[in-house]
Design an enzyme around this catalytic site. Structure first.
Site, PDB file in Angstrom:
ATOM      1  N   CYS A 360       0.809  -1.213   0.000  1.00  0.00           N
ATOM      2  CA  CYS A 360       0.000   0.000   0.000  1.00  0.00           C
ATOM      3  C   CYS A 360       0.844   1.266   0.000  1.00  0.00           C
ATOM      4  O   CYS A 360       0.810   2.049   0.956  1.00  0.00           O
ATOM      5  CB  CYS A 360      -0.966  -0.038   1.170  1.00  0.00           C
ATOM      6  SG  CYS A 360      -2.088  -1.426   0.987  1.00  0.00           S
ATOM      7  N   GLU A 361       1.611   1.427  -1.040  1.00  0.00           N
ATOM      8  CA  GLU A 361       2.435   2.613  -1.278  1.00  0.00           C
ATOM      9  C   GLU A 361       2.470   2.815  -2.790  1.00  0.00           C
ATOM     10  O   GLU A 361       2.738   1.848  -3.524  1.00  0.00           O
ATOM     11  CB  GLU A 361       3.889   2.382  -0.841  1.00  0.00           C
ATOM     12  CG  GLU A 361       4.109   2.154   0.629  1.00  0.00           C
ATOM     13  CD  GLU A 361       4.100   3.445   1.439  1.00  0.00           C
ATOM     14  OE1 GLU A 361       4.405   4.508   0.868  1.00  0.00           O
ATOM     15  OE2 GLU A 361       3.774   3.375   2.634  1.00  0.00           O
TER      16      GLU A 361
END
Ligand SMILES: *Cc1c(COP(=O)(O)O)cnc(C)c1O
Length: 438
Positions: A360-361
């Protein structure tokens, strides 16, 4: 070379190493999977050993274990006659428990804790590379308390800038590593070492950075170490028995990266050693060289399974895989660039895609704009030159399970590190919250 030795596509277009199809390994062991090739590691060890021992008899090669460590790898390193650099109690413990000869282990680090120094002294490591005054105070106390003595090298900061990512420079003035010569820090450390009965000063060490392709900075580093050693000889009558210009030689991540010719490199480093000794009328000290990345980088391949594919018309096609920054943070950390191939089939058709991780980046992108056989969900992506500083820097971000590792050796493959399990993830939870295994 980008890929492990013997990497070829078979008649059906599948990528193979040592005759073993990566697709079969992915089916058997799951993905993400890291695959190492024994013969490629041994070949690199032998190249180093032979190049340096030919150019400078008595030269030692110590593998920098922080690039990647496992018990099976340590067995290869030991068998190939290399030494080992460790930078923590964890790495030292792995060496000890794996039966690595501890007299061939040297301990590095810019903030060795009292526990780490104690363990190193108790286990009897070959050398400690001293980095700072705090460590000298600790060593003074601990050697007295334990009644032990140890060989040390002083890590000098030779103040040399190199062409690499800022995060990989270790010998500019503004560095946390080593002691500078100019304001007299390194000299004061020598004085202090000579006062401590439990320490035997063997010589001087510098490590200027990592992923470096130029030879010149290493030669400058060696001549700087000799000038310092000569000054210390003059002042304190202590001769250098050993000089180490560290490690940090570059590998190919992309075909456009240069290939360093090891024979030339070894010859030039050796000439610089002999020149230094001659210039200051010193007996030629032992040379220690500390490759990390170049020993294991090429030998490792990362294998991922393709999942979601997202086309943004006129912008890019994101091909997401089941790993990413948790097993390889180098693209996010250093802007590292890789190549990739579809491993389970081949075609003349190619499409330019971006391989994204699943974390989640937005920065979790493994390879930007690479021409691949147009990927479909379920295909396998193989990334070469993934043997160094990938698994070694792996995290549990998003509570990812760390990948399994397979070693291909003599035409067969075996699991050398199992994939993490949910039980591994939860093993450290010591609270009172009841948890069910259902
Ligand atoms: C990291 C390190 C190495 C190895 O660096 P590579 O770039 O992997 O060759 C060698 N010596 C020291 C002191 C290091 O910190």
């Amino acid at each position: 070379m980008l890929w492990p030795l013997t990497t070829v596509r078979d008649a059906t277009g599948r990528l193979t190493i040592g005759g073993i199809a990566l697709a079969d390994l992915a089916d058997e062991f799951g993905t993400p999977l890291y695959v190492y090739h024994d013969e490629t590691i041994r070949n690199q060890c032998a190249l180093y050993r032979e190049a340096f021992q030919t150019a400078y008899p008595g030269a030692r090669v110590a593998y920098a274990g922080k690039a990647y460590l496992s018990s099976e790898l340590l067995a290869i390193i030991a068998d190939e006659g290399l030494g080992l650099d460790v930078v923590s109690a964890g790495e030292l413990m792995m060496a000890y428990r794996s039966g690595f000869p501890l007299e061939r282990v040297v301990l590095h680090g810019n903030n060795k804790t009292p526990e780490e120094l104690r363990l190193a002294l108790e286990l009897g490591v070959g050398e400690i590379i001293v980095d700072n005054f705090y460590e000298l105070d600790l060593l003074d106390e601990l050697t007295r308390e334990l009644g032990r003595s140890v060989d040390v090298l002083l890590r000098v900061n030779p103040n040399i800038d190199v062409h690499t990512h800022d995060y990989r420079k270790t010998a500019i003035v503004d560095s946390k590593f080593g002691l500078l010569i100019e304001p007299g820090f390194a000299r004061q450390a020598v004085e202090r070492i000579l006062e401590i009965p439990g320490l035997r000063l063997r010589g001087y060490h510098a490590h200027i950075g990592s992923q470096i392709f130029e030879i010149e900075p290493f030669l400058t580093s060696i001549s700087t170490l000799f000038a310092f050693a000569a000054d210390m000889y003059e002042r304190y009558d202590v001769k250098p028995a050993q000089i180490s210009p560290g490690g940090g030689f570059g590998i190919q991540y992309q075909k456009s990266d240069p290939e360093v010719e090891l024979g030339t490199f070894a010859a030039q480093v050796s000439d610089a050693m002999r020149k230094g000794a001659e210039e200051y009328d010193l007996a030629p000290p032992q040379l220690t060289i500390e490759p990390g990345r170049t020993i294991v980088g090429q030998a490792g391949v990362a294998l991922y399974r393709v999942g979601a594919i997202k086309d943004i018309p006129g912008v890019r096609r994101y091909v997401s895989v089941d790993g990413g920054m948790a097993d390889n943070i180098r693209p996010a950390l250093y802007g590292a660039k890789y190549e990739a191939e579809i491993a389970n089939r081949d075609s003349v058709e190619r499409a330019t895609v971006t391989i994204a991780g699943k974390f989640c980046e937005s920065g979790d992108v493994l390879v930007r704009d690479v021409a691949l056989v147009p990927p479909e969900p379920g295909d396998l992506v193989a990334i070469p030159a993934a043997g160094a500083y990938c698994l070694a820097m792996a995290s549990n971000y998003n509570l990812a399970l760390k990948p399994a590792v397979v070693m291909i050796s003599g035409g067969s493959a075996r699991l050398i590190q199992r994939r993490e399990t949910y039980d591994d993830l939860l093993a450290r939870e010591v609270g009172t919250v009841a948890r069910s295994t259902n």
